[in-house]
Motif scaffolding. Structure first.
Motif, short mmCIF file in Angstrom:
data_model
loop_
_atom_site.label_atom_id
_atom_site.label_comp_id
_atom_site.label_asym_id
_atom_site.label_seq_id
_atom_site.Cartn_x
_atom_site.Cartn_y
_atom_site.Cartn_z
N VAL A 2 26.47 21.17 8.03
CA VAL A 2 26.02 19.78 8.10
C VAL A 2 26.67 18.98 6.97
N GLN A 3 27.20 17.83 7.33
CA GLN A 3 27.73 16.92 6.33
C GLN A 3 27.24 15.51 6.62
N LEU A 4 26.83 14.84 5.55
CA LEU A 4 26.51 13.42 5.61
C LEU A 4 27.46 12.73 4.65
N VAL A 5 28.27 11.83 5.15
CA VAL A 5 29.28 11.17 4.32
C VAL A 5 28.97 9.68 4.25
N SER A 25 27.96 14.90 10.54
CA SER A 25 28.57 15.95 11.35
C SER A 25 27.71 17.20 11.23
N GLY A 26 27.67 17.96 12.29
CA GLY A 26 26.84 19.16 12.30
C GLY A 26 25.41 18.92 12.74
N ILE A 27 25.02 17.67 12.83
CA ILE A 27 23.71 17.29 13.37
C ILE A 27 23.89 16.05 14.23
N THR A 28 22.88 15.77 15.04
CA THR A 28 22.85 14.55 15.83
C THR A 28 21.79 13.64 15.23
N VAL A 29 22.20 12.45 14.80
CA VAL A 29 21.28 11.61 14.03
C VAL A 29 20.05 11.21 14.82
N ARG A 70 21.27 2.35 13.62
CA ARG A 70 21.90 3.61 14.00
C ARG A 70 22.82 3.35 15.18
N ASP A 71 24.01 3.94 15.12
CA ASP A 71 24.94 3.90 16.25
C ASP A 71 25.03 5.32 16.78
N ASN A 72 24.35 5.56 17.88
CA ASN A 72 24.27 6.92 18.41
C ASN A 72 25.65 7.44 18.84
N ALA A 73 26.47 6.58 19.39
CA ALA A 73 27.79 7.01 19.86
C ALA A 73 28.68 7.46 18.69
N TYR A 92 23.32 5.20 -3.80
CA TYR A 92 22.60 5.25 -2.54
C TYR A 92 22.97 6.53 -1.80
N TYR A 93 21.93 7.23 -1.36
CA TYR A 93 22.11 8.52 -0.70
C TYR A 93 21.59 8.46 0.74
N CYS A 94 22.30 9.11 1.61
CA CYS A 94 21.86 9.28 2.99
C CYS A 94 21.09 10.59 3.10
N ASN A 95 20.02 10.57 3.88
CA ASN A 95 19.20 11.76 4.06
C ASN A 95 18.90 11.97 5.53
N ALA A 96 18.90 13.22 5.94
CA ALA A 96 18.48 13.61 7.29
C ALA A 96 17.46 14.72 7.15
#
Length: 114
Positions: A2-5, A25-29, A70-73, A92-96
């Motif tokens: 999993v990567q969040l960039v 990448s590696g996950i679906t948001v 969010r842009d699902n595509a 600022y950090y992105c988290n899933a």
């Protein structure tokens, strides 16, 4: 893996705008709770905005100024930041997260000059 960039940070004058992007990448948001957090030196990381299916929430300090989307595509989450103030300066950090899974990006620096 999993990567969040994150991207889109930078230097902006007070009153200006920036849009942050978090590409996963590696996950679906759409399958995760997605959020933006921020942190300044010596302080705890704080939630700025979050998005789940059909629902968003914001920290009181950014309500009316920031918008998470969010842009699902593109498997990407955005944070549109308007009317920026010097106190918005932070990394600022992105988290899933979902259940026991919790992922972080490396962060992007936002600096707001007065």
């Amino acid at each position: 893996q999993v990567q969040l960039v994150e991207s889109g940070g930078g230097l902006v004058q007070a009153g200006g705008s920036l849009r942050l992007s978090c590409t996963a990448s590696g996950i679906t948001v759409t399958m995760y709770n997605m959020g933006w957090y921020r942190q300044t030196p010596g302080k705890q990381r704080e939630l700025v905005a979050a998005i789940t299916t059909g629902r968003t929430n914001y920290a009181d300090s950014v309500k009316g100024r920031f918008t998470i989307s969010r842009d699902n595509a593109k498997n990407t989450v955005y944070l549109q930041m308007n009317s920026l103030q010097p106190e918005d300066t932070a990394v600022y950090y992105c988290n899933a997260n979902r259940a026991a899974m919790n992922y972080w990006g490396k962060g992007t620096l936002v600096t707001v000059s007065s």
